[in-house]
Motif scaffolding. Structure first.
Motif, PDB file in Angstrom:
ATOM      1  N   ALA A 210       0.838  -1.204   0.000  1.00  0.00           N
ATOM      2  CA  ALA A 210       0.000   0.000   0.000  1.00  0.00           C
ATOM      3  C   ALA A 210       0.870   1.250   0.000  1.00  0.00           C
ATOM      4  CB  ALA A 210      -0.918  -0.011   1.219  1.00  0.00           C
ATOM      5  N   ASP A 211       0.221   2.398  -0.129  1.00  0.00           N
ATOM      6  CA  ASP A 211       0.971   3.657  -0.180  1.00  0.00           C
ATOM      7  C   ASP A 211       1.071   4.338   1.180  1.00  0.00           C
ATOM      8  OD1 ASP A 211      -1.638   4.383   0.125  1.00  0.00           O
ATOM      9  OD2 ASP A 211      -1.715   5.745  -1.603  1.00  0.00           O
ATOM     10  N   ARG A 212       0.637   3.644   2.246  1.00  0.00           N
ATOM     11  CA  ARG A 212       0.756   4.189   3.595  1.00  0.00           C
ATOM     12  C   ARG A 212       0.728   3.044   4.598  1.00  0.00           C
ATOM     13  NH1 ARG A 212      -5.217   6.329   5.407  1.00  0.00           N
ATOM     14  NH2 ARG A 212      -6.480   4.906   4.144  1.00  0.00           N
ATOM     15  N   GLY A 218      -6.308   5.965  10.120  1.00  0.00           N
ATOM     16  CA  GLY A 218      -6.508   7.115   9.252  1.00  0.00           C
ATOM     17  C   GLY A 218      -5.208   7.649   8.676  1.00  0.00           C
ATOM     18  N   PRO A 219      -5.296   8.443   7.607  1.00  0.00           N
ATOM     19  CA  PRO A 219      -4.093   8.933   6.912  1.00  0.00           C
ATOM     20  C   PRO A 219      -3.217   9.856   7.747  1.00  0.00           C
ATOM     21  CG  PRO A 219      -6.087   9.960   6.030  1.00  0.00           C
ATOM     22  CD  PRO A 219      -6.533   8.857   6.928  1.00  0.00           C
ATOM     23  N   GLU A 220      -3.830  10.699   8.585  1.00  0.00           N
ATOM     24  CA  GLU A 220      -3.043  11.664   9.365  1.00  0.00           C
ATOM     25  C   GLU A 220      -2.141  10.962  10.376  1.00  0.00           C
ATOM     26  OE1 GLU A 220      -3.930  15.115  12.663  1.00  0.00           O
ATOM     27  OE2 GLU A 220      -5.240  15.038  10.900  1.00  0.00           O
ATOM     28  N   GLY A 225       2.956   8.090  12.104  1.00  0.00           N
ATOM     29  CA  GLY A 225       3.628   6.842  12.441  1.00  0.00           C
ATOM     30  C   GLY A 225       4.756   6.530  11.489  1.00  0.00           C
ATOM     31  N   LEU A 226       4.554   6.840  10.196  1.00  0.00           N
ATOM     32  CA  LEU A 226       5.600   6.624   9.204  1.00  0.00           C
ATOM     33  C   LEU A 226       6.819   7.479   9.497  1.00  0.00           C
ATOM     34  CD1 LEU A 226       6.570   5.505   6.455  1.00  0.00           C
ATOM     35  CD2 LEU A 226       5.335   7.398   5.367  1.00  0.00           C
ATOM     36  N   GLU A 227       6.608   8.766   9.752  1.00  0.00           N
ATOM     37  CA  GLU A 227       7.732   9.657  10.056  1.00  0.00           C
ATOM     38  C   GLU A 227       8.421   9.264  11.360  1.00  0.00           C
ATOM     39  OE1 GLU A 227       9.113  11.928   8.089  1.00  0.00           O
ATOM     40  OE2 GLU A 227       7.688  11.116   6.629  1.00  0.00           O
ATOM     41  N   LYS A 367       5.383   4.996  22.976  1.00  0.00           N
ATOM     42  CA  LYS A 367       5.144   5.548  21.645  1.00  0.00           C
ATOM     43  C   LYS A 367       3.906   4.880  21.051  1.00  0.00           C
ATOM     44  CE  LYS A 367       9.340   4.117  20.874  1.00  0.00           C
ATOM     45  NZ  LYS A 367      10.071   4.114  22.141  1.00  0.00           N
ATOM     46  N   GLY A 368       3.018   5.676  20.464  1.00  0.00           N
ATOM     47  CA  GLY A 368       1.827   5.086  19.884  1.00  0.00           C
ATOM     48  C   GLY A 368       0.963   6.104  19.184  1.00  0.00           C
ATOM     49  N   VAL A 369      -0.142   5.612  18.583  1.00  0.00           N
ATOM     50  CA  VAL A 369      -1.137   6.470  17.944  1.00  0.00           C
ATOM     51  C   VAL A 369      -2.512   5.968  18.364  1.00  0.00           C
ATOM     52  CG1 VAL A 369       0.269   7.131  15.960  1.00  0.00           C
ATOM     53  CG2 VAL A 369      -1.079   5.035  15.857  1.00  0.00           C
TER      54      VAL A 369
END
Length: 465
Positions: A210-212, A218-220, A225-227, A367-369
């Motif tokens: 996937a692209d994320r 969600g995308p935000e 999390g990616l960064e 660390k988390g979201v």
């Protein structure tokens, strides 16, 4: 297995849905009203959201599993697999761990077999991949990663060292992101005790088609999390896939090639393929087709829920299906249990409806979201506070107060004590050392190798020694 004249409620699968549905039925059932039989190849249920923490040593592996016989003392618990179901005669074939298969009749059937890892015919994956669906895999991953640090610290061969310190994770959903976050945390802590191994020497790679990553939050928050992972030194390659990993040589579709001793596969799940043998209506992706009452479509005595079922999501609208997560599985199991009792007593069925309450994910210690849904508003949290939400939610969701207390005790001790970083890799072949000691005596009479003394290649070598 006991015989009974009472109606039999057969629960196929002792996972999240199977355990909670059986508990609900037993709680609501009058004395002697029916017999509840649970069949599963394992004698315990695994709370899968805790597997990444178990792999990192934050929780004892024994505390993320729930023994079925202890939690369901009034049920028959059979350790084996249901290999066939005759819907017309209402008879199931059970294949136990040992011995011949046998048949058991049933009056009501609950199918809760869950899901298995979704894999593809990638060369080398079966031989080198490590999944994250069971506690055995979490223990194995932890021991394997720490063993790679042992190897790297004890060799002078740069190629061996580089391969040992390269870790590839395929899949950027909850399982993949949480596992790489926890394992990277553990490896960073463990490196402090190895004179020649630093975090900078390690290479962590996350791959997703996937692209994320973390689409569930969600995308935000997925972008955050990616960064966050990138700042910790994790290489992330999106919109690509793994084409081969023969002998640990990983080849990605984007052209990247890397040698790694550790390849973790968390690229999604699929319904248990055994469902195809049960004669039940299946959806396009292999899930059991159910109505909003969790009854299998076209049947009045069979129910299904959880990862192996496509359940209409009434809260989301026409054509939507409930996502396969613990939030829905817990609530579906309760409604399912109530509906089985209603059917037993001739009462109407209740529909399942649940609005999404959000999602939480841990990316390592502190660390988390988290995305919390309050009414129509979505509250997005990240960092340490989100990590507290993650632990708080799953700490309450893990089945039984026994396990809740044990998990809380693990977390409390970890606050004051350092993380354990010892590898118990010998657990994979616990009899190997004893076999080596006893082999000279056995060699005089025969060259047979006992089961459990090692893998097949080792056994062939020893037999010919």
């Amino acid at each position: 297995m006991s015989t009974t004249e009472r109606p039999r409620i057969l629960v196929v699968g002792g996972g999240y849905v199977g355990l909670y549905a059986a508990r609900r039925i037993l709680q609501k059932m009058r004395y002697g009203e029916a017999t509840v039989t649970v069949v599963d190849p394992r004698s315990y249920m695994t709370y899968q959201p805790f597997l990444p923490e178990a792999a990192a040593g934050s929780i004892s592996p024994r505390h993320v599993v729930v023994p079925l016989r202890r939690v369901l003392p009034k049920a028959e618990v059979l350790t084996g697999r249901v290999t066939a179901i005759d819907q017309d005669s209402r008879v199931a074939t059970v294949t136990p761990l040992v011995g011949a298969a046998y048949e058991i009749p049933f009056d009501y059937l609950v199918v809760a077999m869950g899901a298995v890892s979704r894999t593809f015919p990638i060369p080398g994956l079966a031989e080198n991949g490590i999944g994250m669906k069971g506690v055995e895999e979490a223990i194995g991953l932890r021991n394997h990663v720490l063993e790679q640090l042992d190897k790297a610290d004890s060799t002078m061969d740069e190629e061996i060292r580089r391969k040992a310190l390269t870790f590839v994770f395929v899949g950027g959903g909850f399982a993949g992101a949480e596992t790489i976050g926890e394992v990277e945390d553990m490896a960073r802590d463990a490196a402090k005790y190895y004179p020649s191994v630093r975090r900078e020497d390690m290479r962590f790679v996350l791959v997703d088609a996937a692209d994320r990553i973390l689409p569930e939050v969600g995308p935000e928050l997925g972008a955050w999390g990616l960064e966050h992972l990138k700042k910790r030194g994790v290489e992330v390659y999106l919109s690509t896939s793994m084409e081969s990993c023969v002998d640990g040589h990983v080849v990605l579709k984007n052209g990247l090639e890397v040698d790694a001793n550790t390849i973790v596969w968390t690229a999604g799940v699929k319904p248990n393929p055994a469902l195809a043998r049960f004669g039940l209506p299946l959806g396009p992706k292999g899930h059991i087709d159910t109505t909003e009452t969790l009854q299998v479509r076209g049947s009045d005595h069979v129910w299904a829920a959880g990862d192996n079922a496509q359940v209409p999501d009434l809260a989301s609208g026409e054509g939507a299906w409930c996502p396969p997560n613990a939030q829905h599985a817990l609530r579906q199991a309760k409604v399912l249990g109530d509906n089985v009792i209603s059917a037993l007593r001739g009462f109407p069925q209740r529909t399942y409806r649940h609005a999404n309450k959000g999602a939480v994910a841990g990316l390592g210690l502190h660390k988390g979201v988290a995305m919390i849904v309050v009414g129509k508003a979505k509250i997005r949290i990240r960092g340490r506070l989100a990590w507290y939400f993650h632990r708080g939610y799953h700490g309450m969701a893990v089945p039984t107060w026994n396990r809740k207390i044990r998990v809380l005790a693990d977390w409390t001790l970890a606050t004051f004590l350092k993380r354990e970083v010892v590898s118990l890799g010998a657990m994979e072949n616990p009899r190997e050392e004893f076999y080596e000691a006893a082999r000279p005596v056995a060699a005089a009479g025969a060259t047979a190798v006992p089961v459990g003394a090692g893998n097949a290649s080792q056994q062939r070598e020893r037999a010919g020694a």
